[in-house]
Enzyme design. Structure first.
Site, short mmCIF file in Angstrom:
data_model
loop_
_atom_site.label_atom_id
_atom_site.label_comp_id
_atom_site.label_asym_id
_atom_site.label_seq_id
_atom_site.Cartn_x
_atom_site.Cartn_y
_atom_site.Cartn_z
N CYS A 1 6.12 -4.83 15.46
CA CYS A 1 5.80 -3.80 16.46
C CYS A 1 4.34 -3.98 16.87
CB CYS A 1 6.03 -2.41 15.89
SG CYS A 1 7.76 -2.08 15.45
N GLU B 1 0.82 -1.21 0.00
CA GLU B 1 0.00 0.00 0.00
C GLU B 1 0.86 1.26 0.00
OE1 GLU B 1 -4.24 -1.16 1.86
OE2 GLU B 1 -2.71 -0.70 3.37
N CYS C 1 1.34 -1.73 15.58
CA CYS C 1 1.29 -1.46 14.14
C CYS C 1 0.59 -2.59 13.39
CB CYS C 1 2.72 -1.29 13.61
SG CYS C 1 2.83 -0.96 11.84
N CYS D 1 3.53 8.58 1.14
CA CYS D 1 4.07 7.61 2.10
C CYS D 1 4.33 6.31 1.34
CB CYS D 1 3.08 7.40 3.23
SG CYS D 1 3.65 6.28 4.52
N CYS E 1 -1.21 6.39 9.96
CA CYS E 1 0.04 5.81 10.45
C CYS E 1 -0.23 4.54 11.25
CB CYS E 1 0.76 6.84 11.31
SG CYS E 1 2.36 6.30 11.92
N CYS F 1 6.24 -7.02 6.93
CA CYS F 1 7.30 -6.46 7.77
C CYS F 1 7.81 -7.55 8.71
CB CYS F 1 6.77 -5.28 8.59
SG CYS F 1 8.06 -4.34 9.45
#
Length: 379
Positions: free
Chosen positions: A136, A112, A139, A125, A362, A132
């Site tokens: 985290c 994305e 997230c 962004c 975010c 990933c």
């Protein structure tokens, strides 16, 4: 706080099925590699400069439109090469003007990309990986295991797709830009894909190409400490650090990479970064999590930690996602936290959430791509 449900995408494009030919994609090649590819094809080396400008300054994908190149040469280019962007699967538009694209790459994997508008500018962004590896806990992307790194063409191509969407390639009379900045803050950890990210950003910064100033590019890292000096040496772009906690015990949970490179080591690397020694400040990102990292004591400790560094703080209201284990701090708590940090001499604005209704804010990005059992991912 109730989670915002995503709206329906305004545009749905037919799924990308890949090309049936073996023509080489010129997008993402460095200047040297582009020159070598054309020379190997029997074309004059100086053609590389012309093709480069058409691809990156004008945004042209059709060799037939490269009008300062002889037709015979254009035909040869068309036989051997393509200029191929990532394919748009969906484009979503938020009520606040944010846009999000789900992009598909030739192997079928997806990532994305988001455009965040401001009054007089806007930031794209950009993702560096599919999925990933960092997990985290606050997230959404961290809940998607790493599939693979993105190639330079797939990284720079995200910005080019955004320009296509806004029609922002230069014309003889108009060079104004809404898409004025790039933030490497999308899916993935950029410093675990540094070589490809660096190649892409050098293309973005090239004066005869996309020509964005390094001061308009921000690279965000969760704290891959050994790579931070290399960012300064090779790119010297703005640095942002996902800090989110003021002690190792909390940060170990929020940002597990902290167990490898704890806060003291991370801040030492930041203090030595070139941007920390001139007019540019390092940005420390701090997600506001109710009852986790938002106390007055946390704010005072944040000031103590960052005061020796030329720094600023972005306080980020936590953006909810399905199954998230956290809640956002209250408005009163966030403003009190910001007041303490500001009074301590650091700039600490509270970021206005953008694109929550389409899961573009975010920490909300994620795609459905999955890695096969036998696939290995090189970091």
């Amino acid at each position: 706080m109730a989670a915002h449900l995503p709206t329906e995408p305004l545009q749905i494009v037919e799924p990308f099925r890949g090309r049936n030919d073996t023509r080489r994609n010129l997008l993402g090649l460095s200047r040297e590699d582009l020159k070598a590819a054309l020379t190997e094809a029997g074309l004059e080396p100086f053609r590389a400069r012309q093709v480069w400008q058409w691809i990156y300054w004008h945004g042209v994908r059709d060799f037939g439109l490269m009008t300062n190149i002889a037709k015979k040469t254009r035909d040869r280019l068309s036989e051997l090469f393509v200029v191929e962007r990532p394919e748009i699967v969906t484009e979503q538009r938020s009520v606040d003007g944010t846009r999000k694209w789900l992009l598909r790459f030739p192997d079928g994997n997806e990532a994305e990309t988001v455009y965040i508008p401001e009054e007089d500018r806007g930031s794209v962004c950009v993702s560096s990986q599919v999925g990933c590896t960092l997990t985290c806990s606050f997230c959404h992307t961290g809940t998607q295991p790493l599939v693979r790194n993105l190639a330079p063409a797939e990284i720079v191509g995200q910005f080019m797709v955004a320009r296509d969407s806004y029609g922002e390639w230069p014309t003889p009379t108009e060079t104004t830009r809404m898409l004025s900045n790039i933030v490497m803050m999308g899916m993935g950890e950029p410093l675990y894909n540094f070589d490809n990210v660096a190649t892409a950003l050098k293309i973005v910064m090239d004066e005869q190409g996309i020509a964005l100033s390094r001061r308009r590019i921000t690279l965000s890292t969760s704290g891959v400490v050994p790579m931070i000096p290399k960012v300064g040496d090779v790119l010297d772009v703005n640095l942002a650090v996902s800090l989110h906690a003021v002690n190792d015990a909390v940060r170990d949970t929020l940002v597990p990479i902290n167990r490898k490179w704890p806060i003291e080591e991370l801040l030492a690397a930041c203090a030595a970064y070139p941007g920390a020694r001139n007019s540019r400040r390092i940005t420390f990102e701090y997600a506001m999590l109710k009852g986790v990292n938002d106390s007055d004591a946390d704010a005072r400790e944040l000031v103590r930690l960052l005061k020796p560094i030329h720094a600023k703080v972005n306080l980020i209201p936590f953006n909810p996602w399905p199954g998230a284990p956290y809640e956002c701090s209250s408005n009163n708590r966030m403003h009190r936290f910001a007041e303490i940090v500001n009074d301590g001499g650091l700039s600490a604005p509270i970021r206005t959430p953008r694109g929550r209704d389409i899961f573009a804010a975010c920490g909300q990005l994620k795609s459905a791509s999955q890695r096969g059992r036998r696939e290995k991912v090189a970091l």
